[in-house]
Design a protein around this motif. Structure first.
Motif, PDB file in Angstrom:
ATOM      1  N   VAL A  55      60.228  38.687  36.912  1.00  0.00           N
ATOM      2  CA  VAL A  55      58.960  39.089  37.525  1.00  0.00           C
ATOM      3  C   VAL A  55      58.418  40.347  36.845  1.00  0.00           C
ATOM      4  N   VAL A  56      59.280  41.354  36.694  1.00  0.00           N
ATOM      5  CA  VAL A  56      58.797  42.621  36.136  1.00  0.00           C
ATOM      6  C   VAL A  56      58.497  42.477  34.633  1.00  0.00           C
ATOM      7  N   GLY A  57      59.069  41.465  34.013  1.00  0.00           N
ATOM      8  CA  GLY A  57      58.760  41.219  32.594  1.00  0.00           C
ATOM      9  C   GLY A  57      57.510  40.367  32.398  1.00  0.00           C
ATOM     10  N   ALA A  58      56.953  39.825  33.482  1.00  0.00           N
ATOM     11  CA  ALA A  58      55.793  38.935  33.330  1.00  0.00           C
ATOM     12  C   ALA A  58      54.553  39.446  34.065  1.00  0.00           C
ATOM     13  N   LEU A  59      54.722  39.889  35.308  1.00  0.00           N
ATOM     14  CA  LEU A  59      53.555  40.314  36.098  1.00  0.00           C
ATOM     15  C   LEU A  59      52.687  41.345  35.350  1.00  0.00           C
ATOM     16  N   PRO A  60      53.281  42.405  34.756  1.00  0.00           N
ATOM     17  CA  PRO A  60      52.440  43.400  34.071  1.00  0.00           C
ATOM     18  C   PRO A  60      51.652  42.798  32.896  1.00  0.00           C
ATOM     19  N   LYS A  61      52.281  41.853  32.210  1.00  0.00           N
ATOM     20  CA  LYS A  61      51.600  41.203  31.087  1.00  0.00           C
ATOM     21  C   LYS A  61      50.327  40.508  31.569  1.00  0.00           C
ATOM     22  N   TYR A  62      50.436  39.808  32.700  1.00  0.00           N
ATOM     23  CA  TYR A  62      49.286  39.078  33.231  1.00  0.00           C
ATOM     24  C   TYR A  62      48.287  40.044  33.883  1.00  0.00           C
ATOM     25  N   GLN A  63      48.770  41.173  34.404  1.00  0.00           N
ATOM     26  CA  GLN A  63      47.835  42.172  34.940  1.00  0.00           C
ATOM     27  C   GLN A  63      47.022  42.775  33.806  1.00  0.00           C
ATOM     28  N   HIS A  86      52.079  26.929  37.633  1.00  0.00           N
ATOM     29  CA  HIS A  86      52.706  28.037  38.357  1.00  0.00           C
ATOM     30  C   HIS A  86      52.638  29.322  37.544  1.00  0.00           C
ATOM     31  N   SER A  87      51.612  29.432  36.680  1.00  0.00           N
ATOM     32  CA  SER A  87      51.532  30.626  35.842  1.00  0.00           C
ATOM     33  C   SER A  87      51.203  31.840  36.726  1.00  0.00           C
ATOM     34  N   TRP A  88      51.345  33.007  36.147  1.00  0.00           N
ATOM     35  CA  TRP A  88      51.130  34.240  36.895  1.00  0.00           C
ATOM     36  C   TRP A  88      49.662  34.554  37.160  1.00  0.00           C
ATOM     37  N   ASP A  89      48.740  33.787  36.565  1.00  0.00           N
ATOM     38  CA  ASP A  89      47.319  34.157  36.655  1.00  0.00           C
ATOM     39  C   ASP A  89      46.886  34.458  38.089  1.00  0.00           C
ATOM     40  N   GLN A  90      47.204  33.507  39.004  1.00  0.00           N
ATOM     41  CA  GLN A  90      46.747  33.664  40.384  1.00  0.00           C
ATOM     42  C   GLN A  90      47.434  34.861  41.058  1.00  0.00           C
ATOM     43  N   ALA A  91      48.763  34.938  40.901  1.00  0.00           N
ATOM     44  CA  ALA A  91      49.498  36.015  41.578  1.00  0.00           C
ATOM     45  C   ALA A  91      49.076  37.383  41.045  1.00  0.00           C
ATOM     46  N   ALA A  92      48.838  37.463  39.734  1.00  0.00           N
ATOM     47  CA  ALA A  92      48.419  38.750  39.155  1.00  0.00           C
ATOM     48  C   ALA A  92      47.110  39.182  39.810  1.00  0.00           C
ATOM     49  N   LYS A  93      46.199  38.229  40.010  1.00  0.00           N
ATOM     50  CA  LYS A  93      44.916  38.550  40.673  1.00  0.00           C
ATOM     51  C   LYS A  93      45.155  39.012  42.113  1.00  0.00           C
ATOM     52  N   ASN A  94      46.077  38.331  42.815  1.00  0.00           N
ATOM     53  CA  ASN A  94      46.355  38.717  44.205  1.00  0.00           C
ATOM     54  C   ASN A  94      46.859  40.157  44.292  1.00  0.00           C
ATOM     55  N   TYR A  95      47.728  40.538  43.359  1.00  0.00           N
ATOM     56  CA  TYR A  95      48.229  41.925  43.370  1.00  0.00           C
ATOM     57  C   TYR A  95      47.089  42.911  43.097  1.00  0.00           C
TER      58      TYR A  95
END
Ligand code: ADP
Length: 470
Positions: free
Chosen positions: A22-30, A453-462
């Protein structure tokens, strides 16, 4: 916005489990959404860290209680990760091969958090959000808001993400003096029951609390290792945001760890080639369905039942199935899983240990992935399985409930209600029936691979969550 993630793990620099992913992917998508997300972790002695290039950006002294230490902040030079990665190096404390498991883990992570905040507090500008993850960085929200030393950043909003509420990092009040000075009447914000509890403290002090799936958020209200009432109290500021996966790292079309790459069109031939290669290495029969398990061998994952599940399934379907497991953890479980090899060689094998390469080969080569978890905050394995066309066989719990729909309900996975030998072996029988219906099996695989299930949506939610706090 500038977001700084503070964590104990970050893939690929240091990984024990899903937290790192998670921590290796979420920031990339943010970063892709136009914000600036950075990550800071301790400078462990891992292969990735030894082999990557870093530059020193800050050098200073700090202390926890009477223990003075010199620390150094290093920045990864190439930006190959899609975000700036910073390491905090504290000689004798962070520079060890493992992330956790040392007697002085409390001191290691307290020192890491203090050094990190010392460094951030002297920046010329303030970050917009400090985002901490799990109990190892759980003292951050308290310290930011209350320690006099950090007045410069005391108004910066803090966010806590709970990846797993089972681990809370408690330590005795006799170590209270480790923390930088604060008004003593605020000390209650650190405790839960009879100890300092970093996870509880973060739940109390963070401006917002998130966890990694909506179902886990609901489940924690009645199952969170003693924190249930606190979580209910703080429900107003809490939300479950489903994890994504890094579709650049986890892509069967480009994954360099696979014997053969494949996509939706070449799914059947690709899976067959990867299965054959995997079965050759582990002396299994690739003409039979392959059931797998990947993960930490702990009770939470239902690992204690795996030996009995496998004995039963092999007795029932011995000539029709193969089983391969990859994992490490409880030594009693490891021993029993190894023992099965003596009775069922050629049909069963176990790799006891941690191996990223083998995990990728298994997601690609397997037909089914078993996840009989008792607790599963989100679960990433089933998401990787879906992406690689491997049917998840899961217990309806936490994030598994939010991501896997049973074939009986028009979905693409096999679900069962309890973590029991009976439920899982029944689910295996259902999986075998699906496997035999070639047309249905192919269709299910295709459906799974199409799910996004890519991070795009979750990154936006954060980001939306942070914006409320600004
Ligand atoms: P948790 O964080 O509770 O362990 P998750 O499902 O969130 O569970 O994430 C597990 C991650 O760790 C996945 O990337 C999985 O592939 C990986 N993993 C777990 N055990 C092993 C192992 N023995 N070898 C390689 N990878 C593993």
């Amino acid at each position: 916005m500038e977001i700084i993630h503070i964590s104990a793990e970050c893939y690929p620099a240091a990984k024990v489990g899903g937290l790192a992913d998670v921590v290796g992917a979420l920031p990339k998508y943010q970063n892709k959404t136009g914000h600036i997300a950075k990550v800071v972790i301790p400078a462990y002695d891992t292969k990735f860290i030894r082999e990557s290039e870093f530059e020193v950006t800050y050098d200073a002294w700090s202390n926890y209680g009477n223990n003075h230490f010199k620390y150094r902040v290093l920045k990864e030079k190439t930006n190959k990760l899609g975000f700036d990665l910073y390491l905090v190096h504290i000689q004798g404390l962070t520079d060890r091969p493992n992330v956790y498991g040392y007697e002085d883990d409390t001191e290691r992570f307290v020192a890491f958090q203090i050094a990190t905040l010392d460094w951030i507090a002297q920046w010329e500008h303030r970050p917009d959000i400090v985002h901490c993850h799990d109990h190892h960085t759980g003292l951050v929200p308290f310290m930011v808001s209350n320690c006099l030393k950090y007045q410069a950043i005391s108004k910066v909003p803090t966010v806590l993400t709970i990846h797993n509420a089972q681990y809370q990092g408690q330590f005795g009040w006799n170590k209270l003096y480790y923390l930088p000075a604060f008004d003593l009447w605020k000390g209650g914000l650190l405790g839960w029951e009879d100890a300092i509890n970093p996870l509880a403290s973060a739940i109390k002090c963070a401006w917002r609390v998130t966890t990694v799936s909506p179902s886990y958020m609901e489940e924690m209200m009645y199952n969170a290792r003693g924190l249930e009432s606190l979580l209910r109290e703080e429900r107003w500021k809490s939300v479950g945001i489903l994890n994504g996966i890094d579709t650049e790292v986890w892509n069967p079309e480009t994954d360099p760890m696979l014997s053969k790459n494949y996509n939706l069109k070449t799914l059947e031939s690709g899976k067959t080639a990867n299965k054959k290669a995997l079965c050759d290495v582990f002396q299994l029969d690739s003409s039979k369905p392959l059931f797998t398990f990947i993960g930490r061998l702990v009770d939470e994952k239902g690992a204690d039942l795996l030996p009995d599940i496998f004995y039963t399934a092999l007795q029932q379907h011995g000539d029709d199935i193969n089983i391969l497991i990859l994992g490490s953890g409880d030594t009693w479980v490891e021993g029993r899983l190894n023992q099965i090899k003596d009775y069922y060689s050629g049909k069963y094998n176990a790799y006891i240990g941690y191996n990223e390469q083998v995990s990728h080969e298994m997601y690609a080569g397997a037909d089914f992935l078993l996840m009989p978890s008792r607790v599963e905050p989100c679960g990433l394995n089933q998401l990787y399985a879906l992406r690689y066309g491997t049917v998840p066989v899961v217990r309806r719990v936490g994030g598994l409930r939010d991501t896997v729909i049973d074939i009986g309900d028009g979905g693409f996975g096999i679900c069962h209600d309890q973590t029991s030998v009976w439920d899982v072996t029944q689910a295996i029988s259902r999986a075998l029936a699906l496997y035999k219906d070639k047309k249905a099996f192919k269709a299910v695989r295709k459906t799974m691979m199409k799910i996004d299930h890519s991070w795009d949506q979750a990154a936006k939610n954060y980001i939306e969550l942070y914006q409320i706090l600004k």
